[in-house]
Enzyme design. Sequence first.
Site, PDB file in Angstrom:
ATOM      1  N   LYS A 115      48.805  34.920  29.220  1.00 41.45           N
ATOM      2  CA  LYS A 115      49.069  34.030  30.358  1.00 41.45           C
ATOM      3  C   LYS A 115      47.793  33.235  30.620  1.00 41.45           C
ATOM      4  O   LYS A 115      46.861  33.714  31.250  1.00 41.45           O
ATOM      5  CB  LYS A 115      49.479  34.809  31.607  1.00 41.45           C
ATOM      6  CG  LYS A 115      49.919  33.872  32.722  1.00 41.45           C
ATOM      7  CD  LYS A 115      50.412  34.619  33.947  1.00 41.45           C
ATOM      8  CE  LYS A 115      50.922  33.620  34.977  1.00 41.45           C
ATOM      9  NZ  LYS A 115      49.923  32.624  35.374  1.00 41.45           N
ATOM     10  N   CYS A 432      39.361  38.309  77.721  1.00 46.94           N
ATOM     11  CA  CYS A 432      38.516  38.150  76.534  1.00 46.94           C
ATOM     12  C   CYS A 432      38.757  36.768  75.932  1.00 46.94           C
ATOM     13  O   CYS A 432      39.886  36.432  75.568  1.00 46.94           O
ATOM     14  CB  CYS A 432      38.845  39.238  75.508  1.00 46.94           C
ATOM     15  SG  CYS A 432      37.957  39.058  73.953  1.00 46.94           S
TER      16      CYS A 432
END
Length: 672
Positions: A115, A432
């Site tokens: 491949k 926060c």
Amino acid sequence: MESIIQQINQLRTSLRHHEHLYHVLDAPEIPDAEYDRLMQQLRELEAQHPELITNDSPTQRVGAAPLDAFEQVKHEVPMLSLDNVFDEESYLAFDKRVHDRLKRADPLTFCCELKLDGLAVSLLYEDGELVRAATRGDGTTGENITANVRTIRAIPLRLQGDNIPRRVEVRGEVFMPLAGFEQLNDEARRKGGKVFANPRNAAAGSLRQLDPRITAKRPLTFFCYGVGLLEGGELPRSHIQRLMQFKAWGLPVSERVKLCTGSEQVIAFYRQVEQDRGGLGFDIDGVVIKVDSLDLQEQLGFVARAPRWATAFKFPAQEQITQVREVEFQVGRTGAITPVARLEPVQVAGVIVSNATLHNADEIERLGLRIGDTVIVRRAGDVIPQVVGVVMDQRPQDAKEITFPEHCPVCGSDIERVEGEAVARCTGGLFCAAQRKEALKHFVSRRALDVDGMGDKIIEQLVEKQYVENPADLFTLTAGKLTGLDRMGPKSAQNLIVALEKAKQTTFARFLYALGIREVGEATAANLAAHFRNLENLRAADIEALKSVPDVGEVVAKHVVNFLGEEHNQKVIEALEKVITWPEPQQIIAEEIDSPFAGKTVVLTGSLTILSRDEAKDRLAALGAKVSGSVSKKTDLVIAGEAAGSKLVKAQELGITVIDEAEMIRLLGESS
């Protein structure tokens, strides 16, 4: 004149022969100087007799004028992609599917190839002459790169030999050998030019140059691996014999091609190639396995945009060794504290990696990691870098232990770790700033409220300037306030106000998803909306009532109850209800719908190529399906797209019906 024509033809034949020996077989018979002399002789004769120049002459490889842009090419036969497998178990599942579909028990013969990690191209030959080259593109339409491909000396401009079809489309991969890649980058460094990250990028960038003269200078080569269009001729009914026919015509074919009978031989080939990978001289990322018989290939057919008769057996992610310079802690939307290793930059699988996730405190403890350690870094799935091991014998004396913070690094709130969970979380909630930013980014995202133009940078400025504390505050913004942001003019500000106004009309499912309740993804939000139909009913639901909804278990039910019961969240939701509206979800009665999906719990996995995942979900839901995000015993059907992973494996283990995207499309068509 006849002697001139004969001399020109002899020179062309000789040059083609030596090009093939040099660039394809790597076995030159003459020195470069002699090749150059023959080429110069041909050039001089053609200059004296320009009427004798042909498109397939070796002199015509280089020198076309630069293009303004590439023209589009429609592939007469689509260039399909391949499904992937990543381990032996998945490969054996592929082998079983092939046998089951063919109703065969005997070992099948597969053609196994490398491949290649390059760029897929299509070469169209008419009466043996190269007339067009194109990129894969999206598989249906590519770009015409003929002028550039003609400069690649490994690719013949005219096929040799006999039995050449009237029209044949050869497919293969253009790539850059490692030696050429290093040489190209060394030269770029000397000149202060662009350095490519990996050979694949270098090959792609070289092949897509608008000026073919630049491509001609790049060390590109080519291997063919298949055929597309075939007219006016025949090819063998065996894939490997087709490759040998290509080779006889003068096309380059990799030497690492082998027929394997049965899964044991295939796996042995895979292991051997993986072992030899480093010495090939070019990059590969796996092996390709194809049923060799064309008759059997035709019986097996295709799934959406991939063949059933082939798969790519990918190698594990590549690993490299580097050093941990520091560890920082990031805060996510739900308060999750994630340690991130800052690394000495290193190239892993072709990409420079300088950060890697450490996941959580348990992972740091498992690794025994310290700051200053030499570590093994892997690109998981060739995408997300992670530290997978510590090289203990290289630990420096001054290596520092990693102390997990007790307080949030952003807001200073306590960090808690719930028993049974690996993740530690900031308890600050929307107090926060980090959580606030991430929660707002999620709220305006495409599958949530879909506020067009509200990007991450804008959200960050809105939070930093304290213009916005929670999602409801977004709808109090004015154009005047927005123009105070960086790179935000009056027109952009007004467009954003219009987008916020548009977002006020949504659906109950999108609204629930936008709230960012832990572990409530799109599918779960849609199921909650369909089941409870409005907020009043959802607020009244207890854990047992929630657990009756598909895709909702004990943990998710607790998250929903806790989120809706938190005072701050109640105030935000009440404020949002005053500005956001949605129609009550239409109650779908499965028994009244004539559809194979009605009343079924369906899971989508892998990549879809015909419909987007969102379109598929919407169409399935409209036909009475309950779309879930996870596979369980309650799942009725799994729809597997390309590169389907663990969900597909689990479905097969549980004996759940699996269909491909093409079958889903067919059933959707019958139901509409």
